[in-house]
Design a protein around this motif. Structure first.
Motif, PDB file in Angstrom:
ATOM      1  N   UNK A  43      16.385  12.921   3.788  1.00  0.00           N
ATOM      2  CA  UNK A  43      15.665  13.243   5.020  1.00  0.00           C
ATOM      3  C   UNK A  43      15.253  11.953   5.701  1.00  0.00           C
ATOM      4  N   UNK A  44      14.871  12.070   6.955  1.00  0.00           N
ATOM      5  CA  UNK A  44      14.534  10.902   7.758  1.00  0.00           C
ATOM      6  C   UNK A  44      13.137  11.062   8.339  1.00  0.00           C
ATOM      7  N   UNK A  45      12.330  10.017   8.203  1.00  0.00           N
ATOM      8  CA  UNK A  45      10.984   9.975   8.781  1.00  0.00           C
ATOM      9  C   UNK A  45      10.828   8.653   9.527  1.00  0.00           C
ATOM     10  N   UNK A  46      10.464   8.732  10.805  1.00  0.00           N
ATOM     11  CA  UNK A  46      10.231   7.543  11.617  1.00  0.00           C
ATOM     12  C   UNK A  46      11.384   6.538  11.534  1.00  0.00           C
ATOM     13  N   UNK A  47      12.604   7.067  11.552  1.00  0.00           N
ATOM     14  CA  UNK A  47      13.770   6.204  11.566  1.00  0.00           C
ATOM     15  C   UNK A  47      14.219   5.682  10.221  1.00  0.00           C
ATOM     16  N   UNK A  48      13.513   6.040   9.145  1.00  0.00           N
ATOM     17  CA  UNK A  48      13.854   5.570   7.799  1.00  0.00           C
ATOM     18  C   UNK A  48      14.382   6.735   6.978  1.00  0.00           C
ATOM     19  N   UNK A  49      15.531   6.535   6.296  1.00  0.00           N
ATOM     20  CA  UNK A  49      16.108   7.568   5.447  1.00  0.00           C
ATOM     21  C   UNK A  49      15.577   7.457   4.024  1.00  0.00           C
ATOM     22  N   UNK A  50      15.332   8.618   3.410  1.00  0.00           N
ATOM     23  CA  UNK A  50      14.912   8.690   2.004  1.00  0.00           C
ATOM     24  C   UNK A  50      15.893   9.592   1.264  1.00  0.00           C
ATOM     25  N   UNK A  51      16.165   9.233   0.006  1.00  0.00           N
ATOM     26  CA  UNK A  51      17.210   9.913  -0.756  1.00  0.00           C
ATOM     27  C   UNK A  51      16.651  10.441  -2.078  1.00  0.00           C
ATOM     28  N   UNK A  52      16.068  11.641  -2.091  1.00  0.00           N
ATOM     29  CA  UNK A  52      15.533  12.197  -3.338  1.00  0.00           C
ATOM     30  C   UNK A  52      16.622  12.327  -4.399  1.00  0.00           C
ATOM     31  N   UNK A  53      16.267  12.047  -5.635  1.00  0.00           N
ATOM     32  CA  UNK A  53      17.226  12.192  -6.732  1.00  0.00           C
ATOM     33  C   UNK A  53      16.479  12.196  -8.058  1.00  0.00           C
ATOM     34  N   UNK A 180      26.771  14.097  -0.931  1.00  0.00           N
ATOM     35  CA  UNK A 180      26.241  13.270   0.158  1.00  0.00           C
ATOM     36  C   UNK A 180      27.325  12.661   1.028  1.00  0.00           C
ATOM     37  N   UNK A 181      27.002  12.520   2.321  1.00  0.00           N
ATOM     38  CA  UNK A 181      27.855  11.806   3.261  1.00  0.00           C
ATOM     39  C   UNK A 181      27.095  10.575   3.736  1.00  0.00           C
ATOM     40  N   UNK A 182      27.783   9.703   4.407  1.00  0.00           N
ATOM     41  CA  UNK A 182      27.149   8.466   4.842  1.00  0.00           C
ATOM     42  C   UNK A 182      26.095   8.747   5.903  1.00  0.00           C
ATOM     43  N   UNK A 183      24.891   8.232   5.685  1.00  0.00           N
ATOM     44  CA  UNK A 183      23.818   8.374   6.666  1.00  0.00           C
ATOM     45  C   UNK A 183      23.875   7.199   7.637  1.00  0.00           C
ATOM     46  N   UNK A 184      23.358   7.396   8.859  1.00  0.00           N
ATOM     47  CA  UNK A 184      23.342   6.280   9.812  1.00  0.00           C
ATOM     48  C   UNK A 184      22.515   5.130   9.266  1.00  0.00           C
ATOM     49  N   UNK A 185      23.070   3.939   9.245  1.00  0.00           N
ATOM     50  CA  UNK A 185      22.334   2.764   8.809  1.00  0.00           C
ATOM     51  C   UNK A 185      23.048   1.526   9.329  1.00  0.00           C
ATOM     52  N   UNK A 186      22.446   0.368   9.175  1.00  0.00           N
ATOM     53  CA  UNK A 186      23.009  -0.860   9.698  1.00  0.00           C
ATOM     54  C   UNK A 186      24.204  -1.337   8.890  1.00  0.00           C
TER      55      UNK A 186
END
Length: 317
Positions: A43-53, A180-186
């Motif tokens: 999930x994404x909060x304030x532009x930052x992705x988090x990956x629960x596992x 999972x698929x690739x999330x938007x990131x730099x």
């Protein structure tokens, strides 16, 4: 990483009864008061992705905060009722529930808490403690503390295994989410799994599993079908000179180190590169610091995230 020699003494504290986590009022979803076992989707909060596992080797340092009266008796992310006077906590990625040991690196106080909520969603915080937890660790008044968070692997595995006993495959698939698929990131990649391209709620995809007997290794009691750790404080030996850094990432290639340093050049802060071992390989940690306060670390972290390095986090070393 510093070595721990064990517990030198244990204190039972009697009579000790920021930033918001994910607790909210119950909505009549039919969830039991004992909640559900849940990992959840990225999930994404304030532009930052988090990956629960499920990470039963989790062991990290950072800055803890706490939350209390405004969320008391509201539902947590896995459907339990938040009690500010119990030893619980919110974490961004660990499975719920799981048991973790949180150690205050300033005074050596250490407690075991039950992770049953998502958060904190301030970029610079690693865990949100209940009010009781903050009291026992000695930072209720100050609001934050430098901490080490270690999952209790064996006990947390037992919780996960019990949740899966007799659970139909379709429910387990919903629990863990799609591949999972690739999330938007730099362009700079930090070691770790990528997430999906869609934002998912951190408060979904749970299953009710088999009852989990109380662990023999942790003091506590069953309450409403949940194991609640007892208010036992272990006094651990810690260094009194732990420094605060903002870590951009741990990279396996010099190319990514160079890219990170180039982006950091715009914020005018000293950059340190140091080797570390992780997963059997040598990585290069790119950090800014040491920084002289939590407030300063928060400000630098925000600068770094705005520069596009959204994997950055505050660490204590």
């Amino acid at each position: 990483m510093r070595r721990w020699r064990g517990v030198s003494r244990v204190i039972m504290l009697v009579g000790v009864t920021t930033l918001a986590a994910c607790a909210q009022k119950p909505t009549g979803s039919g969830l039991p008061t004992s909640g559900v076992y849940k990992v959840g989707k990225p999930y994404q909060i304030n532009g930052v992705w988090y990956y629960p596992k499920e990470d039963f080797n989790y062991d990290e340092t950072g800055i803890a905060s706490w939350y209390g009266p405004g969320f008391h008796e509201k539902a947590t992310a896995n459907g339990e009722l938040y009690d500010q006077n119990e030893l619980t906590a919110a974490h961004k990625t660990l499975p719920m529930p799981s048991l973790v040991r949180v150690t205050n690196l300033d005074n050596g106080r250490s407690v075991v808490v039950r992770v049953n909520d998502r958060g904190p969603y301030a970029n610079g915080r690693i865990i949100d403690m209940s009010r009781r937890g903050a009291q026992l660790l000695g930072f209720e008044t100050g609001g934050t503390a430098k901490v080490r968070v270690q999952i209790l692997g064996e006990e947390s595995r037992a919780i996960a295994a019990a949740a899966r006993q007799g659970t139909p495959a379709p429910m387990l698939a919903e629990l863990d989410g799609p591949p999972p698929k690739a999330a938007p990131r730099g362009r700079i990649e930090v070691t770790g799994a990528a997430g999906p391209t869609t934002t998912a709620s951190p408060a979904r995809d749970g299953v009710v599993g088999a009852p989990v007997p109380p662990p023999a290794t942790v003091a506590g009691a069953m309450s409403g079908g949940r194991f609640v750790p007892a208010p036992v404080v272990a006094q651990l030996p810690v260094s009194s000179h732990d420094s605060i850094y903002v870590q951009v990432g741990a990279f396996g290639s010099e190319e990514n180190v160079t890219r990170a340093r180039a982006r950091l050049s715009t914020i005018g802060q000293p950059v340190r590169v140091s080797p570390t071992r992780s997963g059997g390989q040598t990585l290069q940690r790119v950090r800014v610091g040491p920084l002289d306060s939590v407030d300063r670390a928060d400000a630098v972290l925000n600068q770094i995230i705005q520069a596009g390095l959204t994997e950055a986090k505050i660490v204590v070393d």
